[in-house]
Design a protein around this motif. Structure first.
Motif, short mmCIF file in Angstrom:
data_model
loop_
_atom_site.label_atom_id
_atom_site.label_comp_id
_atom_site.label_asym_id
_atom_site.label_seq_id
_atom_site.Cartn_x
_atom_site.Cartn_y
_atom_site.Cartn_z
N ASP A 1 0.86 -1.18 0.00
CA ASP A 1 0.00 0.00 0.00
C ASP A 1 0.89 1.23 0.00
O ASP A 1 1.13 1.85 1.03
N GLU B 1 0.57 4.16 -1.88
CA GLU B 1 -0.03 5.47 -2.08
C GLU B 1 -0.92 5.83 -0.88
O GLU B 1 -1.62 4.99 -0.33
N ALA B 2 -0.89 7.09 -0.52
CA ALA B 2 -1.78 7.58 0.54
C ALA B 2 -3.17 7.75 -0.04
O ALA B 2 -3.33 8.08 -1.22
N PRO B 3 -4.21 7.56 0.77
CA PRO B 3 -5.56 7.76 0.24
C PRO B 3 -5.80 9.22 -0.11
O PRO B 3 -5.20 10.11 0.50
N PRO B 4 -6.63 9.48 -1.09
CA PRO B 4 -6.86 10.88 -1.49
C PRO B 4 -7.56 11.65 -0.36
O PRO B 4 -8.37 11.10 0.39
N ALA B 5 -7.23 12.92 -0.26
CA ALA B 5 -7.85 13.77 0.76
C ALA B 5 -9.30 14.05 0.37
O ALA B 5 -9.61 14.20 -0.81
N PRO B 6 -10.17 14.12 1.37
CA PRO B 6 -11.58 14.43 1.04
C PRO B 6 -11.69 15.86 0.52
O PRO B 6 -10.91 16.72 0.90
N PRO B 7 -12.64 16.10 -0.35
CA PRO B 7 -12.79 17.46 -0.88
C PRO B 7 -13.23 18.43 0.22
O PRO B 7 -13.95 18.06 1.14
#
Length: 58
Positions: free
Chosen positions: A44, A46-52
């Motif tokens: 794993d 990649e870091a998870p995408p930041a919420p908008p």
């Protein structure tokens, strides 16, 4: 029977091409590390995408 005069040399040429391709892959290191590619799918990285961001000004 005349088709054998074509098919036997053709099969032998394909065999030689396959052996040369295999030898090229072995010398190129294609079979050196068989574990890492199988485990890389589980990593794993990649870091998870930041919420908008919410904009309640509207």
């Amino acid at each position: 029977m005349n088709i054998l005069l074509l098919l036997v040399p053709l099969a032998l040429m394909l065999l030689v091409v396959a052996i040369v391709a295999f030898a090229w892959a072995v010398r190129g290191g294609q079979f050196e590390d068989l574990e890492t590619p199988a485990l890389s799918i589980l990593a794993d990285d990649e870091a998870p995408p930041a919420p908008p961001e919410r904009n309640d000004d509207a």
